[in-house]
Scaffold this motif. Structure first.
Motif, mmCIF file in Angstrom:
data_model
loop_
_atom_site.group_PDB
_atom_site.id
_atom_site.type_symbol
_atom_site.label_atom_id
_atom_site.label_comp_id
_atom_site.label_asym_id
_atom_site.label_seq_id
_atom_site.Cartn_x
_atom_site.Cartn_y
_atom_site.Cartn_z
ATOM 1 N N TYR A 9 51.537 -30.662 15.556
ATOM 2 C CA TYR A 9 51.087 -31.994 15.339
ATOM 3 C C TYR A 9 50.687 -31.873 16.570
ATOM 4 C CZ TYR A 9 49.675 -36.461 14.799
ATOM 5 O OH TYR A 9 48.998 -37.340 14.479
ATOM 6 N N ILE A 10 51.661 -32.291 17.951
ATOM 7 C CA ILE A 10 51.247 -33.179 18.805
ATOM 8 C C ILE A 10 50.205 -32.242 20.004
ATOM 9 C CG2 ILE A 10 52.460 -33.866 21.152
ATOM 10 C CD1 ILE A 10 53.338 -35.672 18.590
ATOM 11 N N GLU A 11 50.767 -30.680 19.520
ATOM 12 C CA GLU A 11 49.710 -30.439 20.105
ATOM 13 C C GLU A 11 47.962 -30.289 19.429
ATOM 14 O OE1 GLU A 11 51.513 -26.253 21.321
ATOM 15 O OE2 GLU A 11 52.196 -27.322 22.582
ATOM 16 N N SER A 21 51.708 -32.498 29.698
ATOM 17 C CA SER A 21 51.073 -34.157 29.711
ATOM 18 C C SER A 21 52.563 -34.684 30.362
ATOM 19 C CB SER A 21 50.399 -34.373 28.590
ATOM 20 O OG SER A 21 49.620 -33.695 27.808
ATOM 21 N N GLU A 22 52.704 -35.517 30.395
ATOM 22 C CA GLU A 22 53.662 -36.336 30.793
ATOM 23 C C GLU A 22 54.331 -36.895 29.746
ATOM 24 O OE1 GLU A 22 55.622 -39.569 33.834
ATOM 25 O OE2 GLU A 22 53.664 -38.249 34.532
ATOM 26 N N ILE A 111 57.048 -38.379 23.644
ATOM 27 C CA ILE A 111 55.450 -37.858 23.211
ATOM 28 C C ILE A 111 54.624 -37.979 24.238
ATOM 29 C CG2 ILE A 111 55.319 -39.460 20.778
ATOM 30 C CD1 ILE A 111 53.907 -41.041 22.508
ATOM 31 N N PRO A 112 54.149 -36.592 24.559
ATOM 32 C CA PRO A 112 53.061 -36.949 26.019
ATOM 33 C C PRO A 112 52.444 -38.101 25.735
ATOM 34 C CG PRO A 112 52.376 -35.076 24.483
ATOM 35 C CD PRO A 112 52.883 -35.981 23.781
ATOM 36 N N ALA A 119 47.527 -41.569 16.215
ATOM 37 C CA ALA A 119 49.067 -40.611 15.825
ATOM 38 C C ALA A 119 50.279 -40.629 16.206
ATOM 39 C CB ALA A 119 48.458 -39.206 17.163
ATOM 40 N N TRP A 120 50.679 -41.818 16.851
ATOM 41 C CA TRP A 120 52.380 -42.389 16.454
ATOM 42 C C TRP A 120 53.012 -42.282 14.663
ATOM 43 C CZ3 TRP A 120 52.979 -46.929 20.527
ATOM 44 C CH2 TRP A 120 52.038 -46.031 21.504
ATOM 45 N N THR A 121 51.773 -42.552 14.094
ATOM 46 C CA THR A 121 52.862 -43.056 12.906
ATOM 47 C C THR A 121 53.434 -41.829 12.463
ATOM 48 O OG1 THR A 121 51.873 -44.361 12.572
ATOM 49 C CG2 THR A 121 52.256 -42.853 10.273
#
Length: 158
Positions: A9-11, A21-22, A111-112, A119-121
């Motif tokens: 999901y994150i990618e 990403s940091e 999270i990045p 997109a946090w939810t």
């Protein structure tokens, strides 16, 4: 499985590998605020949902609903009433976990730094609700209601 779904999901949301990403952390308050956006989904049928006894045999269906939403943008309309009850329990317990982490000032969700706020939810839903082993005992939800959302301090008049 949760780690794989979270990464996928994150990618998808940032358009590149997480390692590029940091990492930063959502606080408990930020995670709770993100999760509170899900409460509207329960509003129309909350009385019926909270009256259903929790049945762990519907946990896999709840996971499938979360996975389908975050990867394919589907809604929860096809979910059984029992899966809705599982999702309600997970949401209420995830909110408690978020608030406990905030109280103890512990970072919660990695999270990045370039993950958009919208997109946090989904990130919080995967991290806290997907394949969730309930951290607290089940309770009767027949009179359960979600806390009222408050206006963040940054938006109130000084």
């Amino acid at each position: 499985m949760r780690t794989q779904l979270f990464r996928a999901y994150i990618e998808k949301a940032i358009g590149h590998r997480m390692e590029e990403s940091e990492l930063v952390y959502l606080t408990g308050d930020e995670a709770a605020e993100a999760l509170l956006t899900l409460t509207g989904r329960f509003a129309k049928n909350i009385a019926q949902i909270r009256s259903i006894p929790y049945n762990s045999s519907f946990e896999k269906e709840a996971d499938a609903i979360i996975e389908s939403e975050v990867l394919r943008n589907t809604d929860w309309s096809a979910a059984s009433a029992e899966a809705w009850r599982v999702l309600l329990e997970r949401l209420s317990q995830a909110l408690m976990v978020a608030q406990l982490n905030q109280f103890h000032q512990k970072p919660l969700i990695p999270i990045p730094e370039d993950l958009p706020a919208d997109a946090w939810t989904s990130a919080a839903m995967i991290f806290l609700m997907y394949d969730m082993k309930l951290p607290f005992p089940l309770t009767d939800k027949s009179d359960f209601s979600f806390p009222m959302r408050t206006v963040p301090g940054s938006l109130t008049r000084q």
